[in-house]
Write a protein that holds these residues in place. Structure first.
Motif: not given
Length: 212
Positions: A6-9, A130-135, A140-145, A188-197
């Motif tokens: 997903f990260s590569s995508f 926490m935000g720095e780590r996520i960025f 932590a769930n590892g579902e999005i890059p 679509p890209i940002m929707a998938a990212v935001a849904a994982g936060l």
């Protein structure tokens, strides 16, 4: 979905979209990337945008209005076109750009991109750590890059593909992530990212970026 895949995508999606635009409608793409006249752009900005975005786009009157100074020109043109064509919804912005032409957008974008990067001046909030780590590492769930995959290690984005986020208002950033997640903004890209936060993670990432 495998997080590495997903990260590569995500990292390659912007380039693929640009290539698709060039293939489907070369004239539209050339309009998007056409250079603008910053002198004419300053005049248009002073007439249309100054009241809300401030001098050179660096002093928005409220924190939910984005800082525009130093943003990539291609991204700015794309957003203005989206407001004009109804792909992005904001009654005030849509009304302001309704009678403007693409060359006007290119001119203003050239002017704004030439300005020093605007910064919110916000001090690091407790959540910024926490935000720095996520960025840099992803949630932590590892579902999005990690956000840096598209927006870069310094959060300055990629010209013509991904916007600079560095120093933007935390209020604005959080509002946009929520809009992507709800579908109010269609990407679509940002929707998938935001849904994982989570809400907490959105607040944290916004706080970190605003402090840069």
């Amino acid at each position: 979905m495998d997080s590495e895949f997903f990260s590569s995508f995500i990292a390659g999606a912007g380039r693929a979209l640009v290539a698709l635009l060039l293939l489907i409608n070369p004239s539209a793409a050339s309009e998007w990337f056409r250079g603008g006249d910053p002198v004419a752009g300053e005049a248009s900005f002073q007439q249309v945008c100054f009241a809300c975005h401030g001098t050179g786009g660096a002093a928005s009157i409220t924190p939910d209005i984005p800082l525009l100074a130093g943003q990539h020109a291609g991204y700015l043109v794309k957003q203005l076109l989206d407001y004009k064509n109804g792909r992005r919804n904001d009654p005030q912005m849509s009304a302001l750009v309704a009678n403007m032409q693409e060359q006007d957008f290119a001119n203003m974008a050239a002017f704004l991109a030439a300005q020093p990067l605007a910064k919110s001046g916000e001090e690091p909030a407790p959540a910024a750590q926490m935000g720095e780590r996520i960025f840099h590492e992803g949630p932590a769930n590892g579902e999005i890059p990690a956000c840096r995959e598209c927006h870069g290690l310094d959060a300055r984005g990629v010209p013509q593909e991904f916007p600079s986020l560095k120093g933007q208002s935390s209020v604005y950033l959080a509002k946009q992530l929520q809009a992507f997640r709800s579908g109010e903004r269609n990407d679509p890209i940002m929707a998938a990212v935001a849904a994982g936060l989570t809400e907490e993670e959105i607040t944290a990432v916004a706080a970190y970026l605003a402090s840069l």
